[in-house]
Design a protein around this motif. Structure first.
Motif, mmCIF file in Angstrom:
data_model
loop_
_atom_site.group_PDB
_atom_site.id
_atom_site.type_symbol
_atom_site.label_atom_id
_atom_site.label_comp_id
_atom_site.label_asym_id
_atom_site.label_seq_id
_atom_site.Cartn_x
_atom_site.Cartn_y
_atom_site.Cartn_z
ATOM 1 N N ALA A 1 -22.653 -17.152 -46.802
ATOM 2 C CA ALA A 1 -22.786 -18.421 -46.081
ATOM 3 C C ALA A 1 -21.456 -18.782 -45.429
ATOM 4 N N ASP A 2 -21.525 -19.672 -44.464
ATOM 5 C CA ASP A 2 -20.335 -20.264 -43.846
ATOM 6 C C ASP A 2 -20.219 -21.690 -44.380
ATOM 7 N N LEU A 3 -18.987 -22.159 -44.521
ATOM 8 C CA LEU A 3 -18.755 -23.471 -45.102
ATOM 9 C C LEU A 3 -17.736 -24.214 -44.256
ATOM 10 N N ALA A 4 -17.977 -25.493 -44.025
ATOM 11 C CA ALA A 4 -17.029 -26.336 -43.297
ATOM 12 C C ALA A 4 -16.632 -27.502 -44.178
ATOM 13 N N ILE A 5 -15.323 -27.757 -44.253
ATOM 14 C CA ILE A 5 -14.820 -28.948 -44.920
ATOM 15 C C ILE A 5 -14.516 -29.957 -43.814
ATOM 16 N N ILE A 6 -15.019 -31.190 -43.974
ATOM 17 C CA ILE A 6 -14.915 -32.202 -42.926
ATOM 18 C C ILE A 6 -13.832 -33.210 -43.302
ATOM 19 N N ASP A 7 -12.932 -33.481 -42.349
ATOM 20 C CA ASP A 7 -11.868 -34.460 -42.609
ATOM 21 C C ASP A 7 -12.259 -35.835 -42.059
ATOM 22 N N GLN A 8 -11.379 -36.791 -42.229
ATOM 23 C CA GLN A 8 -11.648 -38.176 -41.832
ATOM 24 C C GLN A 8 -11.838 -38.364 -40.335
ATOM 25 N N PHE A 9 -11.406 -37.396 -39.535
ATOM 26 C CA PHE A 9 -11.551 -37.478 -38.082
ATOM 27 C C PHE A 9 -12.827 -36.797 -37.593
ATOM 28 N N GLY A 10 -13.589 -36.245 -38.518
ATOM 29 C CA GLY A 10 -14.821 -35.551 -38.145
ATOM 30 C C GLY A 10 -14.610 -34.102 -37.774
ATOM 31 N N ASN A 11 -13.403 -33.582 -37.968
ATOM 32 C CA ASN A 11 -13.145 -32.170 -37.686
ATOM 33 C C ASN A 11 -13.818 -31.303 -38.738
ATOM 34 N N HIS A 12 -14.455 -30.237 -38.289
ATOM 35 C CA HIS A 12 -15.084 -29.271 -39.186
ATOM 36 C C HIS A 12 -14.147 -28.070 -39.306
ATOM 37 N N HIS A 13 -13.639 -27.840 -40.507
ATOM 38 C CA HIS A 13 -12.737 -26.707 -40.757
ATOM 39 C C HIS A 13 -13.569 -25.595 -41.403
ATOM 40 N N TRP A 14 -13.973 -24.605 -40.586
ATOM 41 C CA TRP A 14 -14.918 -23.582 -41.021
ATOM 42 C C TRP A 14 -14.226 -22.448 -41.764
ATOM 43 N N ILE A 15 -14.891 -21.995 -42.810
ATOM 44 C CA ILE A 15 -14.517 -20.787 -43.542
ATOM 45 C C ILE A 15 -15.765 -19.912 -43.489
ATOM 46 N N ARG A 16 -15.656 -18.766 -42.863
ATOM 47 C CA ARG A 16 -16.846 -17.957 -42.585
ATOM 48 C C ARG A 16 -16.962 -16.757 -43.529
ATOM 49 N N GLY A 17 -18.203 -16.352 -43.745
ATOM 50 C CA GLY A 17 -18.481 -15.136 -44.498
ATOM 51 C C GLY A 17 -18.216 -15.218 -45.992
ATOM 52 N N LEU A 18 -18.383 -16.383 -46.592
ATOM 53 C CA LEU A 18 -18.166 -16.522 -48.033
ATOM 54 C C LEU A 18 -19.358 -15.932 -48.795
ATOM 55 N N VAL A 19 -19.078 -15.311 -49.935
ATOM 56 C CA VAL A 19 -20.137 -14.733 -50.762
ATOM 57 C C VAL A 19 -20.219 -15.526 -52.070
ATOM 58 N N PHE A 20 -21.340 -16.196 -52.284
ATOM 59 C CA PHE A 20 -21.577 -16.973 -53.485
ATOM 60 C C PHE A 20 -22.384 -16.115 -54.458
ATOM 61 N N ARG A 21 -21.956 -16.074 -55.727
ATOM 62 C CA ARG A 21 -22.634 -15.263 -56.740
ATOM 63 C C ARG A 21 -23.386 -16.160 -57.718
ATOM 64 N N HIS A 22 -24.527 -15.650 -58.161
ATOM 65 C CA HIS A 22 -25.267 -16.364 -59.203
ATOM 66 C C HIS A 22 -24.437 -16.332 -60.482
ATOM 67 N N THR A 23 -24.521 -17.386 -61.290
ATOM 68 C CA THR A 23 -23.697 -17.460 -62.503
ATOM 69 C C THR A 23 -24.002 -16.328 -63.487
ATOM 70 N N ASP A 24 -25.220 -15.787 -63.472
ATOM 71 C CA ASP A 24 -25.561 -14.674 -64.356
ATOM 72 C C ASP A 24 -25.038 -13.342 -63.828
ATOM 73 N N ALA A 25 -24.660 -13.278 -62.548
ATOM 74 C CA ALA A 25 -24.206 -12.031 -61.931
ATOM 75 C C ALA A 25 -22.722 -12.090 -61.580
ATOM 76 N N MET A 26 -21.973 -12.912 -62.285
ATOM 77 C CA MET A 26 -20.563 -13.114 -61.954
ATOM 78 C C MET A 26 -19.751 -11.824 -62.055
ATOM 79 N N PHE A 27 -20.085 -10.947 -62.992
ATOM 80 C CA PHE A 27 -19.275 -9.745 -63.207
ATOM 81 C C PHE A 27 -19.961 -8.483 -62.728
ATOM 82 N N ASP A 28 -21.053 -8.633 -61.944
ATOM 83 C CA ASP A 28 -21.747 -7.450 -61.399
ATOM 84 C C ASP A 28 -21.015 -6.881 -60.213
#
Length: 190
Positions: A163-190
């Motif tokens: 997924a891609d994720l944006a953190i939004i600041d007080q000015f409405g700017n979207h600071h994008w971080i692209r290509g993040l991989v989120f793991r299920h808690t049961d598959a943390m060490f797979d």
């Protein structure tokens, strides 16, 4: 003229292969058009921005621990719900305090259909052990945790999802971080 049976079977297989190729290419075409539209709206939005307001106030980097990006399935009543969490080291690169107002998670479903979820951003206070809606002082780094909760409307994500994720600041700017991989808690060490 009637085709022999083997020729009719081969023609059917070739037709099905052509349809499969067309469907796979449609996903790529939709993705390219979506990216182009996002780029164009970003360019138009920059021209409408108020003068004197910063366009970039923070830089966020995923924390290095193995459980920095995770997701888990839960329930809200009898309906399945997804919780997605990310931990980031975030630095204020602007000349004044910055407050974070939220976050956006964008992921793809079926390869080309994009889903967007709004979430919260919690900033660790530099002078205490607490996290909340604290400002980030200029040239300082702190931990930011973003969290998303949404009802599951389609299939459960796999052990990992991108997924891609944006953190939004007080000015409405979207600071994008692209290509993040989120793991299920049961598959943390797979």
């Amino acid at each position: 003229m009637q085709l022999p049976t083997w020729a009719a079977i081969m023609a059917t297989i070739a037709g099905l292969a052509g349809i499969a190729t067309l469907i796979s290419n449609l996903g790529k075409i939709f993705s390219a058009v979506s990216s182009l539209l996002s780029w164009l709206t970003g360019r138009l939005k920059d021209k409408d921005a108020a003068q004197g307001l910063p366009k970039r106030t923070i830089v966020a980097v995923q924390q290095s621990q193995i459980n920095a990006l995770w997701w888990h399935l839960g329930r809200m009543g009898d309906r399945p719900m997804v919780q997605v969490v990310g931990d980031f080291n975030t630095t204020n690169v602007w000349t004044d305090n910055v407050r974070l107002t939220g976050a956006i998670l964008r992921y793809r479903h079926w390869g080309f259909r994009s889903h967007t979820v709004r979430g919260d951003a919690s900033v660790k206070d530099l002078r205490s052990a607490y996290s909340g809606n604290y400002p980030i002082p200029p040239n300082e780094m702190t931990r930011v945790r973003v969290g998303f909760h949404y009802l599951l409307k389609h299939r459960t994500p796999g052990k990992r999802f991108r997924a891609d994720l944006a953190i939004i600041d007080q000015f409405g700017n979207h600071h994008w971080i692209r290509g993040l991989v989120f793991r299920h808690t049961d598959a943390m060490f797979d």
